[in-house]
Scaffold this motif. Structure first.
Motif, mmCIF file in Angstrom:
data_model
loop_
_atom_site.group_PDB
_atom_site.id
_atom_site.type_symbol
_atom_site.label_atom_id
_atom_site.label_comp_id
_atom_site.label_asym_id
_atom_site.label_seq_id
_atom_site.Cartn_x
_atom_site.Cartn_y
_atom_site.Cartn_z
ATOM 1 N N ASN A 16 0.836 -1.198 0.000
ATOM 2 C CA ASN A 16 0.000 0.000 0.000
ATOM 3 C C ASN A 16 0.870 1.248 0.000
ATOM 4 O O ASN A 16 1.807 1.371 0.793
ATOM 5 N N ASN A 17 0.560 2.160 -0.890
ATOM 6 C CA ASN A 17 1.158 3.494 -0.878
ATOM 7 C C ASN A 17 0.138 4.449 -0.278
ATOM 8 O O ASN A 17 -0.658 5.064 -0.977
ATOM 9 N N TRP A 18 0.111 4.488 1.081
ATOM 10 C CA TRP A 18 -0.898 5.278 1.757
ATOM 11 C C TRP A 18 -0.765 6.756 1.389
ATOM 12 O O TRP A 18 0.328 7.336 1.441
ATOM 13 N N GLY A 19 -1.872 7.343 1.012
ATOM 14 C CA GLY A 19 -1.899 8.755 0.655
ATOM 15 C C GLY A 19 -1.535 9.055 -0.779
ATOM 16 O O GLY A 19 -1.648 10.201 -1.227
ATOM 17 N N ASN A 20 -1.114 8.051 -1.539
ATOM 18 C CA ASN A 20 -0.750 8.260 -2.936
ATOM 19 C C ASN A 20 -1.957 7.911 -3.797
ATOM 20 O O ASN A 20 -2.275 6.738 -3.991
#
Length: 1874
Positions: free
Chosen positions: A1471-1475
């Protein structure tokens, strides 16, 4: 001394008794065995203000312990106040004790009253004035025993009530003596006044209650003869006489012969309070050092008794008696007479004051005093005696003593004849036991009845009872290095057919070159000695003697002697030419001539010196001495062979000496030298190293020299002498010693023999057979004279079910291999009865299985097909009837006889049907103009043979399935018919259905009586299918631990089986009490003793034994049904749990069982202590003795509301929430939360992990809480959960104004660290794991314990702890330098610290900290956090009133991987949180694919001429370090097995040469070859044929410590060391090795690869930064240029293509969880079945006129014929027509549907024709049975929709499914039209 008052009382009593006679003469017999009967009891009310009780009675007993009187005095004014007086016999003496208000008084009179004579006891109880209890026995002049009472007597001033119990204590009162065993008579009492003087009251007859239960103690005439002594109850003590029996009338004295491996164990039916004073017996023996008797005694000094061990030994020639209490024993040796002389001797042990009296024969009395520490004056024998030995495993007092060999007779303990008791097969007191714990093979009664057998030492043979038997002979010396091979014995082998190859004796050997072994075998070709030993090079060599044909298993005695000769004398070691000289202290020489030999000083010297040499031919006489030469002794490693001296040394000696004889070899000894002609003292050679002899020139005047003659080597010889015939073997070794004990019989895998050995001698020392039989490792052996015992195969073959019978020395033995049965007599079935049994026992594999229809009955096991796709498993039996076409037959009438596969035994098919709950069989008939006419022209017979079956696919006689259930047959016609085909028209029709009645299934023949028919019909018969078992569904639920089902008493060896299910870890399943004595409890119990084990507890000889069956890790408390079976065979049983089993065996006449009372199911009776809790669960399918038991019928008798019919699960459906497990209590339930730390509530409905927040910016995101309602949060537990892919980050930081803090952070992906202060010191805890950054949720728990220990736990199983010895400390005052400077490096987050104190606060940061107020180099959290809890305070992550949330913190956990899951083939999603643009990434390294979503497969097909070379050139300094990690990956597929090793991927590094190859071997194995410049090489081969055309993936990770290789997910770790080699990749070649620069010569062997290669990757580490991966194939195929990279192809240009697809997408093969198949049957195939298909045979006998289906046509034709022939009978014909019409009308009402139903069917036909058109001839040929989805009449809910076995091979042709069935036929099924 009595006081005045008491004296007056006695005077009054004397006057009274002088004038008044005793008037009550009633007597009572009291027996401890009748403990459930009430005692004689009466009550006296005190009539005067003060009362004194006079009481007298008579008693007699032979038991020295027992209660006489128990008096309870209660204050009439205060009923709660009472006193108790207890008079009892203790060790034959009167003992008085009084208790009142917690005060105890006691007194004891020294008198022996247990003499079975009448005694009178008088008691005066005066609790008021004199405060005494006085008692006197018998004569008035006897002394009075006075007991002074406490001050509580004043409590009785208002009068008292006396409750008096005779012969025992009242219920609930503790007594050390127990009930009186004897009689009480003439009970009288009187009440007197203590203040007014004697007031005589009339004696009253005793008002005893409940006296009807007691027998009168009658005086009987003594029946004892020949000097026997009469005892109470008419019993006789025969010990003074020489007769036995109830009246001492039998002259046949009980005699037992003990052979040294058994002993008699007697334990009187009583407890430790039962004592005796005399033990006497006669014995005779020829053996010394033997146990004659072992037991215990105790002393009594008025206090507690202490046990003392008593042993009687035959020691040497004399008897030795000792009393031992653990300290210094008291002992005596009776030297008056020798007792090991084979004559009868008598021994009497009598307990007396101060010790033990010993009398042997008629000699004087000897005395054994009490051991130190015992001051008692009286000695009594306790009731447990061991005669003839003890269990040798428990022999600690006398380890050198062996069991007794000889005879015993007239053994009496007190008046009990122990040997007479041993005869009783139901005795619970006397047993014959083994000295080794093994089973006794002889019946105790037989041992007693056989009389005395004289056994001398030369007669004592060791009997090996079976081929599994082994007898172990220990080494003479404790040091194996000093144990020569020298053994002699006689042996005898019992004949057996066929003759097995038997090992007589064997052992391990030790030579100077290593370990070996020998064995002596006897087979059909004779006796052979085999020798296995290593040579000087370490290669094993074998030598064998020629077979001695005359020695076989012939039943005769043979002698054998085996030894290593010449090993212990000097002449054998050194040749006759050796010149021996001695070095002496005075330097003088003792020399003999060259032709002689000076002997060594001792055998020890010879054994420790050896010369391994070769004789070199000499031109001179070998007797001539060589010229003096120096002998240098240089050390050589101990235990290694020494090479001969070098050739140059030999030549040098030869040239410098006149002699040509040379010395080559070694000597075992120290580095010593001596003057010429002096010798080496051999004592210096002991325990020394091995030295090499070097020959060098020696000056004549050299004083350090040895003058030697030529040495001729002499090898050892192994000599075998059998029946006087000698054999020799000469191994190439100089020494041969025993390395372990000798084993007679079976050792390892070698089979033993059934027979005997005797006269065993080791190194010419006689070996006691008792030490052999009782040695550790000996098994299934016995001692005694060698003779066949028990039935033989010829006289009484015990082997059942056709098993092989072999004659053994102990009788016939059975070999069950291949019989389908097991056990001693092959009586216990090895297989389940049906497929349903297999299914319920855990088998889930559909296929061929073996079943046993009648268990241990006569039917043999058979093969069947089991369909396990649905519960409860279906047994499928196929046959030889293939579909046939029925036309008009020339035979007129035909019959088909049908055979069922593997069911050729009589009634086997019927047995299957009978034991099954339900069976069915499909039948189909496709017809056109070919009617069936059931009953008249078509009928069948079934396995039950109950008559003709006239139905077709139904259970209604005369009808097909279409005519049942209110439907009509032959749609489209206007006639009502019993079958569709009876329409007899041109339409293609089908009759089909299932037989389900047990009388109809299992069709065995079909009969067809044809009339001319215009068409034809095709008949098919399906397989027989049976499922379930009768009564299997009778089920009972147990909903609490209390109560049980009660059934009839279990028989001693009654089979029992049942199914149960539970969620408990422990539970009792079955409990059956047995006959019980005071010292043992016989019982039968089955219990689940842990999660995976069921244990059977069963009594043998009064001792409970345990048998366990474990389920190989499979949990039994999983709420599923489990099968438990106990099956008895011949002297054995088998306990089975599901598909696992274990056996227990015993001797033929061991005492097993003896049960009484009811059988308890699911619990214990109320009066039995519970070893396990009662069952909470269900039981069903209960069988006893093979008969089903209705457990539901026993529910009413349980009288428990918690035991109910049926099995009601409270967990279906699961009421628990949040993934909690439901613990079923079958009436209630309990939820076991999946995460107890975070979940709570009765349904686990409360979950603190429901709210989460996401931290999207690790540099700035955090959440701060300022109000924490926890008094001291630094001493509270901490809980939170996290998920992330980021390697490091802050999870939580909390601190206060004085700088107390705690911190939790993740570091480097693997370390979770908790840091906190303890006062001014900083502490930390670390938990390490590789999975913390895998994107899954992980829960952290910090536990603060009261003792100062802090425990850090992650996910319940990763933990670390820290104990603070000084306890928890806190900072209480502000300082700007709070911590010890030694710990400053541990503080990674530092708040601002001014010099002045600051205001009070407490802050908690989650996911990061506020910068710059707090300084840190750690990043904040990048991921999600939830469930933050300190103590009992749960933080509201949605935002509390006094909290602050920075930017980048959002609600919920926004994990795109959870929603999208874009990664294919098992790739890991990150997961690329905030992307928002790129929300996820895929990690594809373990998938064999690449690209953004793990779907790219960039590959090419290589042939032997193609190769891709990629060259890399990097600037200096850009180098990867192999000590870090280098990863290579490659995917391949090929079906070409290489002829030579091939290279698929090659990598070469420059600067420091390292070359790596991944390739395939000529066997298709994967090979990984790593070579370095320093010439180190690691070559690993992964076994398996990977050249199979499938896709395979290889990964190699190389670091400094190890190399990891993964092939298809299976890992292998290889040790690997490498220096720090900086270098860089220079060349990568794919498909072969073709580079212009140098390469290691070892790589020349690798050839080019043929096949597909894809996705090669190389991950590098440049300095400390990971770079890559390099993808050379993608670079070349897609022309992607990169700086410093050049590509070159050799051979044909490659085109991009993908390799084979994976076998098991989306994960690798190695990641698939393995299936636990350890409990399953091996894959089976049906045996070959050479039975031809059923064919039509002419049917000769027409059946009688049918009674079931007399058709109207038949009656009409009959009437016409009668009318034509006999016109005069026209009236009769008219009547027949009327009858006919009436029947037609009646049949129409019963069988035909109304006309509107006919019209409806016609409309349906029209509709079908409209949709599909009329059926033509081709449709008719494809027509087959319509699939059925269930049995026609399901009986239980176990009937599944898919009852038919699944077809392993099915294909669809148009609308027809063609199926290959298990019986080999092909069935076509029309697709159902809806």
């Amino acid at each position: 001394m009595m006081g005045p008052a008491s004296g007056q009382l006695w005077i009054c009593w004397l006057i009274f008794t002088g004038f008044c006679a005793f008037t009550h003469s009633r007597s009572f017999r009291i027996s401890p065995a009748k403990a459930d009967q009430p005692l004689p009891y009466f009550t006296i009310d005190g009539q005067l203000p003060t009362s004194v009780l006079d009481l007298s009675f008579r008693f007699k007993t032979s038991n020295p312990n027992g209660v006489l009187l128990h008096l309870i005095a209660t204050d009439s004014a205060h009923p709660a106040v009472e006193s108790q007086l207890l008079l009892q016999l203790k060790d034959g003496k009167i003992d008085m004790s009084h208790t009142a208000k917690g005060e105890n008084s006691a007194a004891q009179e020294i008198a022996h009253l247990a003499d079975n004579q009448w005694h009178e006891l008088h008691v005066i109880y005066d609790p008021l004035q004199s405060h005494t209890v006085q008692s006197r026995v018998d004569k008035r002049e006897n002394p009075t025993l006075t007991l002074k009472l406490g001050s509580s007597g004043g409590e009785y001033a208002q009068g008292a009530q006396y409750n008096i119990h005779l012969g025992g204590a009242s219920n609930g009162t503790a007594s050390s003596s127990g009930r009186l065993e004897g009689c009480i008579s003439d009970v009288q009492y009187e009440l007197q006044s203590s203040s007014d003087g004697m007031v005589a009251l009339d004696w009253k007859e005793l008002p005893v209650t409940n006296d009807a239960a007691y027998e009168e103690c009658q005086e009987v005439t003594c029946p004892c003869l020949h000097g026997g002594v009469c005892l109470e109850g008419g019993k006789c003590d025969c010990s003074p006489s020489t007769f036995e029996g109830p009246t001492c009338a039998s002259p046949d004295v009980s005699v037992i012969t003990l052979n040294g491996d058994q002993y008699v164990h007697y334990k009187q039916d009583g407890d430790q309070t039962t004592v005796n004073s005399r033990l006497a017996w006669d014995f005779k023996t020829y053996f010394s050092e033997a146990f004659l008797m072992s037991g215990s005694v105790r002393t009594s000094d008025g206090g507690e008794s202490s046990p003392i061990s008593l042993t009687v030994l035959v020691s040497g020639k004399y008897l030795h008696i000792s009393l031992h209490n653990g300290a210094v024993p008291s002992q005596v040796t009776v030297e008056d007479t020798e007792v090991s002389d084979g004559r009868w001797h008598s021994l009497v042990l009598e307990a007396k004051q101060g010790g033990l009296s010993v009398k042997v024969d008629s000699y004087g009395e000897n005395h054994v005093g009490l051991p130190d520490g015992h001051k008692g004056t009286s000695l009594l024998l306790l009731p447990e005696v061991l005669l003839g030995g003890i269990d040798q495993r428990q022999n600690t007092l006398h380890p050198d003593s062996q069991p007794f060999v000889g005879c015993l007779r007239r053994v009496y303990l007190g008046s009990t004849n122990i040997l007479e008791s041993l005869r009783n097969p139901r005795s619970l007191t006397t047993f014959l036991k083994s000295t080794t714990g093994r089973a006794i093979r002889l019946r105790p009664a037989d041992v007693v009845d056989q009389g005395c057998e004289d056994i001398r030492s030369q007669d004592l043979a060791v009997t090996l009872a079976s081929l599994e038997a082994a007898a172990v002979i220990a080494l003479i010396s404790a040091e194996p290095a000093h144990s020569p091979l020298d053994i002699a014995m006689d042996f005898r082998i019992v004949p057996a057919e066929p003759t097995p190859r038997a090992t007589i004796i064997s052992a391990d050997l030790q030579t100077q070159y290593g370990a070996g072994d020998f064995k002596v075998d006897v087979g059909s070709n004779g006796l052979v000695l085999g020798l296995n030993y290593p040579d000087q090079a370490g290669n094993m060599q074998q030598l064998y003697t020629e077979p001695l044909a005359r020695v076989t298993a012939d039943g005769n005695w043979h002698s054998l002697q085996l030894k290593v000769v010449d090993q212990a004398n000097s002449q054998a070691i050194v040749g006759y030419q050796a010149q021996r000289v001695r070095r002496q202290d005075d330097g003088s020489a003792d020399k003999e001539g060259a032709g002689g030999v000076a002997p060594m000083a001792s055998d020890e010297e010879a054994a420790n010196m050896a010369v391994d040499s070769q004789a070199i031919s000499s031109s001179k006489s070998e007797a001539e001495a060589v010229s003096p030469a120096a002998v240098n002794l240089s050390p050589s490693p101990t235990g290694q062979s020494t090479e001969p001296a070098s050739q140059s040394a030999t030549q040098q000696v030869s040239e410098q000496s006149q002699a040509t004889t040379q010395i080559i070899g070694f000597v075992i000894g120290p580095a010593v030298t001596a003057t010429t002609d002096s010798s080496i003292n051999s004592s210096e050679l002991v325990n020394s190293q091995m030295y090499r002899l070097r020959l060098a020139p020696m000056p004549e005047d050299d004083p350090n020299s040895i003058k030697m003659a030529s040495v001729v080597a002499q090898r050892v010889k192994v000599s075998l002498l059998v029946d006087g015939q000698a054999f020799e073997l000469s191994p190439a070794t100089d020494s041969m010693l025993l390395r372990g004990p000798l084993t007679i019989g079976r050792r390892g895998e070698a089979s033993g023999f059934s027979g005997c050995v005797r006269h065993i001698r080791q190194a010419d020392q006689l070996v006691d057979g008792r030490t052999v039989a009782n040695a550790e490792g000996s098994n299934d052996v016995a001692l005694g004279k060698c003779g066949t015992a028990g039935p033989t195969c010829e006289s009484s073959n015990p082997c059942q079910h056709g098993s092989l019978c072999r004659n053994g020395i102990m009788g016939a033995t059975c070999q069950c291999d291949g019989s389908g049965y097991s056990g001693k007599t092959c009586a216990i079935p090895s297989y389940m009865q049906t497929c349903t049994d297999l299914f319920l026992a855990g088998e889930r594999r559909s296929g061929v299985h073996i079943i046993d229809l009648d268990g241990s009955g006569p039917m043999k096991p058979t093969f069947v097909y089991c369909n396990m796709t649905s519960e409860p498993g279906t047994t499928v039996v196929t046959h030889n009837f293939h579909p046939v076409e029925l036309k008009t037959s020339k035979l007129g009438a035909i019959r088909y006889a049908i055979q069922y596969r593997q069911f050729d035994q009589e009634d086997s098919l019927k047995k299957l049907v009978d034991i099954s709950q339900q069976c069915r069989q499909f039948i189909s008939y496709k017809c056109r103009m070919a009617p069936l006419k059931l009953g008249t022209h078509t009928w069948f017979r079934s396995a039950h043979e109950t008559g003709n079956v006239t139905s077709f696919g139904s259970d209604t006689p005369g009808k097909c399935s279409c005519a049942t259930g209110g439907t009509l047959c032959a749609m489209g016609t206007s006639r009502d018919l019993p079958c569709n085909c009876d329409a007899d028209d041109g339409t293609n029709r089908v009759d089909e259905g299932y037989f389900t009645s047990k009388e109809f299934v299992g069709i065995t023949n079909m009969t067809f009586i044809n009339r001319p028919i215009r068409g034809a019909g095709t008949l098919s018969l399906g397989a027989l299918e049976c499922l379930g078992k009768s009564w299997i569904e009778r089920t009972v639920s147990f909903m609490s631990h209390t109560g049980s089902l009660q059934m009839a008493t279990l028989k001693d060896e009654e089979d029992i089986s049942f199914f149960y299910k539970t969620n408990l870890k422990q539970a009792v399943l079955i409990y059956q009490p047995g006959v019980t004595t005071k010292w043992q409890v016989n019982s039968f119990r089955i219990a689940q003793t842990n999660e995976t084990t069921v244990t059977l507890f069963i009594s043998f000889n009064g001792i409970v034994q345990a048998l366990q069956v474990a389920t190989s890790g499979k949990r039994l408390n999983n709420g599923a049904w489990h099968l438990v079976k106990v099956e008895f065979g011949s002297d054995e049983l088998r306990l089975s749990v599901d598909l696992n089993s274990a056996y227990m065996s015993w001797s033929k006449f061991d005492r097993v069982g003896q049960y009484v009372g009811v059988l308890h199911v699911g619990g214990y009776p109320a009066d039995v202590p519970e070893a396990e809790p009662g069952l909470i669960g269900c039981i069903k399918g209960f069988f006893r003795g093979g008969v089903s038991v209705d457990v539901e019928a026993a529910v009413e008798g349980s009288h428990s509301q918690d035991i109910r019919r049926g099995c009601q699960s409270s967990c279906s459906p699961n009421p628990c929430q949040n993934g909690a497990e439901c613990f079923d209590k079958f009436g209630s339930f309990e939820c076991l939360c999946a995460n107890p730390l975070a979940q709570s509530g009765p349904l686990c409905q409360i979950d603190i992990n429901t709210k989460a927040i996401t931290f999207e910016s690790p540099d700035t995101s955090y959440m701060q809480f300022r109000t924490i309602p926890v008094e001291n949060m630094f001493n509270e537990d901490l809980l939170l959960s996290f998920r992330s892919h980021s390697p490091s980050g802050i999870l939580l930081y909390a601190h206060d104004n004085v700088h107390n803090f705690m911190q939790l952070h993740l570091w480097n992906s693997r370390q979770l660290i908790f840091t906190f202060n303890n006062g001014n010191r900083i502490k930390s805890l670390t938990v390490t794991d590789d999975s913390f950054t895998d994107g899954r949720w992980h829960q952290v728990h910090v536990q603060r314990q009261d003792n100062g220990t802090t425990v850090l736990t992650v996910d319940y199983h990763h933990s670390a702890s820290l104990e603070l010895a000084e306890g928890r400390k806190y900072i209480t005052a502000y300082t700007h330098l709070p911590f010890d400077k030694r710990d400053l490096a541990l503080e990674s987050i530092v708040p601002s610290r001014p010099y002045y104190a600051i205001a009070n606060f407490k802050n908690v940061y989650v996911g990061g900290v506020a910068r710059p107020q707090l300084t840190t180099n750690f990043p904040g959290w990048y991921g999600c956090i939830r469930g933050v809890k300190i103590g009992q305070h749960l933080f509201d992550l949605a935002g509390e009133a006094d909290s602050e949330r920075s930017s980048g913190v959002v609600d919920d956990c926004h994990a795109s991987c959870d929603r999208l899951n874009p990664c294919s083939h098992g790739g890991r999603c990150v997961n690329n949180w905030g992307n928002v643009t790129v929300p996820t990434e895929c990690i594809c390294r373990n998938t064999s694919y690449g690209g953004a979503t793990c779907t790219d497969d960039i590959g090419a097909n290589f042939d032997a001429s193609s190769c891709l070379v990629v060259a890399y050139s990097y600037a200096r300094g850009q180098a990867f370090d192999i000590s870090k990690k280098l990863r290579l990956a490659l995917t391949f597929s090929t079906a070409v097995v290489p002829q030579e090793d091939v290279a698929m991927l090659f990598v070469q590094t420059f600067q420091k040469l390292t070359e790596i190859v991944i390739g395939l071997t000529t066997k298709g194995e994967v090979i990984v070859d790593v070579l370095t410049e320093e010439a180190s090489r690691s070559r690993e081969v992964i076994a398996g044929n990977f050249a199979d055309g499938q896709r395979h993936h290889v990964q190699v990770e190389i670091g400094s410590a190890q190399m990891n290789i993964q092939v298809d997910g299976t890992k292998r770790e290889v040790g690997w060391t490498s220096s720090q080699y900086p270098g860089f990749v220079q060349y990568v070649t794919i498909g072969g090795i073709d580079i212009p620069v140098r390469r290691s010569p070892e790589l020349e062997a690798y050839k080019p690869y043929s096949g597909c290669l894809s996705n090669p990757e190389i991950d590098l580490v440049y300095n400390t930064d990971k770079v890559g991966p390099l993808t050379p194939l993608e670079t070349a195929l897609r022309n992607e240029s990169s700086p410093g990279t050049t590509t070159r192809f050799t051979g044909a240009h490659l085109e991009e293509s993908a390799c084979a697809a994976p076998i098991l997408p989306p994960v690798l093969v190695g990641l698939v969880a393995p299936t636990d198949s350890s409990h399953m049957q091996t894959e089976l195939q049906f045996p070959q079945w050479n039975v031809a298909p059923a064919v039509a045979e002419e049917y000769q006998a027409f059946p009688a006129a049918p009674t079931q289906e007399a058709t109207p046509a038949f009656q009409r034709n009959t009437a016409i014929i009668v009318g034509v022939i006999c016109g005069i009978f026209l009236l009769a014909a008219l009547i027949a027509v009327i009858i006919y019409m009436c029947r037609i009308r009646r049949r129409g009402r019963n069988q035909y549907s109304p006309s509107d139903k006919i019209q409806e069917n016609e409309a349906t036909d029209a509709l079908l024709l409209k949709k599909h058109g009329p059926m033509d001839e081709s449709d008719f040929h494809h027509l087959e049975k319509v699939p059925k989805t269930a049995f026609n009449r399901p009986v239980t809910n176990y009937i599944d929709e898919n009852i038919l076995p699944p077809s392993p091979r099915a294909r669809v042709v148009d609308s027809t499914t063609v199926v290959d069935t298990p019986n080999g036929t092909t069935v076509e099924t029309i697709t159902e039209v809806k």
